[in-house]
Design a protein around this motif. Structure first.
Motif, PDB file in Angstrom:
ATOM      1  N   SER A 110      63.116  22.429  14.535  1.00  0.00           N
ATOM      2  CA  SER A 110      63.412  21.008  14.714  1.00  0.00           C
ATOM      3  C   SER A 110      65.021  21.296  14.653  1.00  0.00           C
ATOM      4  O   SER A 110      65.572  20.340  15.424  1.00  0.00           O
ATOM      5  CB  SER A 110      62.804  20.234  13.897  1.00  0.00           C
ATOM      6  N   LEU A 111      65.548  21.954  13.646  1.00  0.00           N
ATOM      7  CA  LEU A 111      66.841  21.681  13.517  1.00  0.00           C
ATOM      8  C   LEU A 111      67.721  22.397  14.666  1.00  0.00           C
ATOM      9  O   LEU A 111      68.917  22.054  14.761  1.00  0.00           O
ATOM     10  CB  LEU A 111      67.353  22.391  12.298  1.00  0.00           C
ATOM     11  N   SER A 112      66.839  23.163  15.162  1.00  0.00           N
ATOM     12  CA  SER A 112      67.594  23.961  16.817  1.00  0.00           C
ATOM     13  C   SER A 112      67.247  23.172  17.873  1.00  0.00           C
ATOM     14  O   SER A 112      67.354  23.794  18.896  1.00  0.00           O
ATOM     15  CB  SER A 112      66.788  25.321  16.787  1.00  0.00           C
ATOM     16  N   GLY A 113      66.496  22.013  17.856  1.00  0.00           N
ATOM     17  CA  GLY A 113      66.358  21.054  18.597  1.00  0.00           C
ATOM     18  C   GLY A 113      65.100  21.309  19.544  1.00  0.00           C
ATOM     19  O   GLY A 113      64.897  21.026  20.754  1.00  0.00           O
ATOM     20  N   ARG A 114      64.230  22.160  19.192  1.00  0.00           N
ATOM     21  CA  ARG A 114      63.089  22.731  19.937  1.00  0.00           C
ATOM     22  C   ARG A 114      61.794  22.315  19.539  1.00  0.00           C
ATOM     23  O   ARG A 114      61.469  22.099  18.394  1.00  0.00           O
ATOM     24  CB  ARG A 114      62.939  24.553  19.950  1.00  0.00           C
ATOM     25  N   PRO A 126      60.127  18.017  17.993  1.00  0.00           N
ATOM     26  CA  PRO A 126      60.784  18.392  16.835  1.00  0.00           C
ATOM     27  C   PRO A 126      60.758  17.351  15.808  1.00  0.00           C
ATOM     28  O   PRO A 126      60.590  16.018  16.265  1.00  0.00           O
ATOM     29  CB  PRO A 126      62.309  18.628  17.291  1.00  0.00           C
ATOM     30  N   GLU A 131      70.023  17.922  14.787  1.00  0.00           N
ATOM     31  CA  GLU A 131      70.253  19.426  15.043  1.00  0.00           C
ATOM     32  C   GLU A 131      71.450  19.933  14.141  1.00  0.00           C
ATOM     33  O   GLU A 131      72.440  19.250  13.909  1.00  0.00           O
ATOM     34  CB  GLU A 131      70.652  19.462  16.559  1.00  0.00           C
ATOM     35  N   ASN A 132      71.129  21.033  13.653  1.00  0.00           N
ATOM     36  CA  ASN A 132      72.051  21.791  12.752  1.00  0.00           C
ATOM     37  C   ASN A 132      71.793  23.271  12.841  1.00  0.00           C
ATOM     38  O   ASN A 132      70.866  23.826  12.180  1.00  0.00           O
ATOM     39  CB  ASN A 132      71.869  21.331  11.222  1.00  0.00           C
ATOM     40  N   ALA A 133      72.416  24.067  13.841  1.00  0.00           N
ATOM     41  CA  ALA A 133      72.265  25.269  13.995  1.00  0.00           C
ATOM     42  C   ALA A 133      72.390  26.226  12.655  1.00  0.00           C
ATOM     43  O   ALA A 133      71.690  27.236  12.389  1.00  0.00           O
ATOM     44  CB  ALA A 133      73.243  25.809  14.999  1.00  0.00           C
ATOM     45  N   ALA A 136      69.442  25.642  10.406  1.00  0.00           N
ATOM     46  CA  ALA A 136      68.365  26.302  11.075  1.00  0.00           C
ATOM     47  C   ALA A 136      68.267  27.732  10.883  1.00  0.00           C
ATOM     48  O   ALA A 136      67.332  28.405  10.591  1.00  0.00           O
ATOM     49  CB  ALA A 136      68.210  26.229  12.541  1.00  0.00           C
TER      50      ALA A 136
END
Length: 184
Positions: A110-114, A126, A131-133, A136
């Motif tokens: 989810s933090l990757s937006g998927r 998500p 989002e926070n790469a 993640a």
């Protein structure tokens, strides 16, 4: 004590073996994805890994509900205190990992937006975490470490079941199977 009271219930056995097989398949999926050369293969394999992880989470919650409503047989009386403590500790860690690994994977995803595609049947969006790469990546790293710990604990669990079955002769693995002798 009745013969069946020394065994887990049929429902517990089904949950145990279905989850055990799913966890091992999911571990192999993760390993295969890591070693896939083509990015599209890696993505496809990880998609199945994620979907199976969510299924494992759902099955684990079902197993916990079953466990709370169906009595668990007592540990064999000939276990040393350290063995009983180790068995209980490993089982608690199993439940923590069976819930924590899928949740951690879902959060990192989810933090990757998927989203999570559930085998083409439906999609789980998500979680609303933004989002926070970097977060993640950190969580995916912890997820991988937790998966490795899980595999080592599974090996310990199998060795313990075999020891209790063939050396201690206290029923070991047959407590979680509908056949075999479980001594009184």
């Amino acid at each position: 004590m009745s013969h069946t009271a020394r065994r887990y219930s049929a429902g517990a056995m089904i949950f145990h073996w279905v989850i055990a097989i799913a966890v091992i398949v999911n571990w192999r999926l993760a390993e295969n994805a890591e070693h896939a050369e083509a990015m599209e293969d890696k993505i496809a394999i990880f998609a199945n890994h994620k979907a199976l992880g969510i299924l494992i989470l759902v099955l684990t919650l079902g197993r916990l509900a079953w466990r709370w409503t169906h009595p668990v047989p007592p540990l064999p009386s000939n276990l040393a205190q350290w063995e009983a403590t180790l068995a209980r500790t490993v089982h608690v860690i199993f439940y923590v990992l069976l819930i924590g690994l899928p949740l951690g994977g879902w959060i990192a995803n989810s933090l990757s937006g998927r989203e999570v595609d559930m085998f083409g049947l439906f999609v789980i969006p998500p979680l609303p975490v933004g989002e926070n790469a970097e977060a993640a990546k950190t969580i995916f790293g912890l997820h991988a470490t937790g998966g490795s710990v899980f595999i080592y604990l599974i090996a310990l669990h199998i060795l313990g079941a075999l020891k209790h079955t063939f050396f201690d002769r206290n029923g070991g693995i047959f407590r979680m199977l509908p056949f075999g002798k479980v001594p009184g």
